[in-house]
Design a protein around this motif. Sequence first.
Motif, PDB file in Angstrom:
ATOM      1  N   VAL A 165     -34.165 -11.085 -22.889  1.00  6.89           N
ATOM      2  CA  VAL A 165     -35.423 -11.855 -22.871  1.00  6.89           C
ATOM      3  C   VAL A 165     -35.874 -12.050 -24.592  1.00  6.89           C
ATOM      4  CG1 VAL A 165     -37.568 -12.563 -22.167  1.00  6.89           C
ATOM      5  CG2 VAL A 165     -35.817 -11.658 -20.610  1.00  6.89           C
ATOM      6  N   GLY A 166     -36.027 -13.244 -24.874  1.00  2.68           N
ATOM      7  CA  GLY A 166     -36.566 -13.344 -26.132  1.00  2.68           C
ATOM      8  C   GLY A 166     -37.894 -14.015 -25.937  1.00  2.68           C
ATOM      9  N   ASN A 167     -38.190 -14.650 -27.404  1.00  2.00           N
ATOM     10  CA  ASN A 167     -39.775 -15.221 -27.249  1.00  2.00           C
ATOM     11  C   ASN A 167     -39.878 -16.660 -26.452  1.00  2.00           C
ATOM     12  OD1 ASN A 167     -41.989 -15.382 -28.259  1.00  2.00           O
ATOM     13  ND2 ASN A 167     -41.702 -15.744 -30.357  1.00  2.00           N
ATOM     14  N   VAL A 168     -38.667 -17.321 -26.438  1.00  2.34           N
ATOM     15  CA  VAL A 168     -38.589 -18.563 -25.655  1.00  2.34           C
ATOM     16  C   VAL A 168     -38.794 -18.397 -24.369  1.00  2.34           C
ATOM     17  CG1 VAL A 168     -37.751 -20.937 -25.229  1.00  2.34           C
ATOM     18  CG2 VAL A 168     -37.385 -19.598 -27.393  1.00  2.34           C
ATOM     19  N   TYR A 169     -37.683 -17.535 -23.752  1.00  2.00           N
ATOM     20  CA  TYR A 169     -37.869 -17.246 -22.097  1.00  2.00           C
ATOM     21  C   TYR A 169     -39.253 -16.544 -22.058  1.00  2.00           C
ATOM     22  CZ  TYR A 169     -32.964 -18.692 -21.597  1.00  2.00           C
ATOM     23  OH  TYR A 169     -31.789 -19.447 -21.424  1.00  2.00           O
ATOM     24  N   ARG A 170     -39.513 -15.686 -22.612  1.00  2.00           N
ATOM     25  CA  ARG A 170     -40.834 -14.983 -22.552  1.00  2.00           C
ATOM     26  C   ARG A 170     -42.034 -15.908 -22.006  1.00  2.00           C
ATOM     27  NH1 ARG A 170     -44.367 -11.850 -26.000  1.00  2.00           N
ATOM     28  NH2 ARG A 170     -43.916 -13.014 -27.611  1.00  2.00           N
ATOM     29  N   ALA A 171     -42.162 -16.760 -23.209  1.00  2.00           N
ATOM     30  CA  ALA A 171     -43.370 -17.785 -23.071  1.00  2.00           C
ATOM     31  C   ALA A 171     -43.085 -18.675 -21.893  1.00  2.00           C
ATOM     32  CB  ALA A 171     -43.301 -18.665 -24.281  1.00  2.00           C
ATOM     33  N   GLU A 172     -41.912 -19.192 -21.700  1.00  2.00           N
ATOM     34  CA  GLU A 172     -41.758 -20.376 -20.534  1.00  2.00           C
ATOM     35  C   GLU A 172     -41.725 -19.644 -19.140  1.00  2.00           C
ATOM     36  OE1 GLU A 172     -41.524 -23.814 -21.372  1.00  2.00           O
ATOM     37  OE2 GLU A 172     -42.442 -22.769 -23.029  1.00  2.00           O
ATOM     38  N   VAL A 173     -41.336 -18.610 -18.976  1.00  2.00           N
ATOM     39  CA  VAL A 173     -41.234 -18.091 -17.537  1.00  2.00           C
ATOM     40  C   VAL A 173     -42.565 -17.662 -17.255  1.00  2.00           C
ATOM     41  CG1 VAL A 173     -40.751 -15.594 -18.106  1.00  2.00           C
ATOM     42  CG2 VAL A 173     -39.812 -16.819 -16.040  1.00  2.00           C
ATOM     43  N   LEU A 174     -43.278 -16.909 -18.234  1.00  2.00           N
ATOM     44  CA  LEU A 174     -44.774 -16.687 -17.827  1.00  2.00           C
ATOM     45  C   LEU A 174     -45.448 -18.275 -17.505  1.00  2.00           C
ATOM     46  CD1 LEU A 174     -45.477 -13.966 -20.440  1.00  2.00           C
ATOM     47  CD2 LEU A 174     -45.229 -13.470 -17.696  1.00  2.00           C
ATOM     48  N   PHE A 175     -45.189 -19.046 -18.054  1.00  2.00           N
ATOM     49  CA  PHE A 175     -46.093 -20.297 -17.749  1.00  2.00           C
ATOM     50  C   PHE A 175     -45.651 -20.884 -16.664  1.00  2.00           C
ATOM     51  CE2 PHE A 175     -46.572 -24.855 -17.509  1.00  2.00           C
ATOM     52  CZ  PHE A 175     -47.753 -24.916 -18.019  1.00  2.00           C
ATOM     53  N   ARG A 176     -44.508 -20.945 -16.185  1.00  2.00           N
ATOM     54  CA  ARG A 176     -43.779 -21.326 -14.990  1.00  2.00           C
ATOM     55  C   ARG A 176     -44.435 -20.583 -13.946  1.00  2.00           C
ATOM     56  NH1 ARG A 176     -38.615 -24.153 -14.941  1.00  2.00           N
ATOM     57  NH2 ARG A 176     -37.989 -22.913 -13.165  1.00  2.00           N
ATOM     58  N   HIS A 177     -44.775 -19.533 -14.085  1.00  2.00           N
ATOM     59  CA  HIS A 177     -45.474 -18.626 -12.959  1.00  2.00           C
ATOM     60  C   HIS A 177     -46.887 -18.375 -13.031  1.00  2.00           C
ATOM     61  CE1 HIS A 177     -41.651 -17.682 -10.796  1.00  2.00           C
ATOM     62  NE2 HIS A 177     -41.051 -17.693 -12.028  1.00  2.00           N
TER      63      HIS A 177
END
Length: 270
Positions: A165-177
């Motif tokens: 997991v890097g910066n993009v997946y970190r930011a986006e998955v937290l937003f999605r939830h």
Amino acid sequence: MPEGHTLHRLARRHQQRLAGAVVRVSSPQGKFAAGAARVDGRVLVRSQAWGKHLLHEYEGELYVHVHLGLYGTFTESEPPMPEPVGQVRMRLTGAGRDARGFGTDLRGPTACEILTPPETAALIARLGPDPLRPDADPELAWARIRRSRRSIGSLLMDQRVVAGVGNVYRAEVLFRHGISPERPGVELTAGEWSALWADLVELMRVGVRRGKMHVVRPEHDHGAPSYAADRPRTYVYRRAGEPCRCCGDPVRHTVLEGRNLFWCARCQPV
């Protein structure tokens, strides 16, 4: 920095095109010359990824470990390969299952080295579960997260907790939830972690299939363009100051442990 789906996609490509046959390995740049000589002319047994690490296993129990870092990249062409251009750390050529042959050049990696089986095992042991590996156990990550006072935004980027997991997946998955990146790991519930993990698995699998990240749900995939011409839309990543795709509030930005962090304060309340 390339995230886990990029390494898994590379591993799959190299497995399909080079594994099972003799591979010629060289270092036109010279920095990997000694290592290349040790595996040149050997059969590539398997290519696999663990998080952001690529591992080529050669006969004789020798491994080539590659970490692309910020600037590393592989470029491909069919043999006969042209003269090397730029600083080519490692060149691979072989036929594999394809009689046409295959060649690829590696430039600018953070790591390109020979590892023995114990060194390879030690590398893997340092990593958390990888959402793209079928043998990954999300409970290993949860055991660390639920006891930690560090923020979930920090924990998701820690490769010892979750690999790939890097910066993009970190930011986006937290937003999605709807989870604030500032929330301490100890305040996350088991249900929230299960949902985060399942979403990471699905999103990263899409990244492997398509070769690009797709993180915005269809009902939100409109309006403001992506942060770059060749990238799909994101909810918050690299959209600081722009209106949230869901609520319209400006996307926030800060630096957390040396990495840019993006989130929406209304959609992801502390």
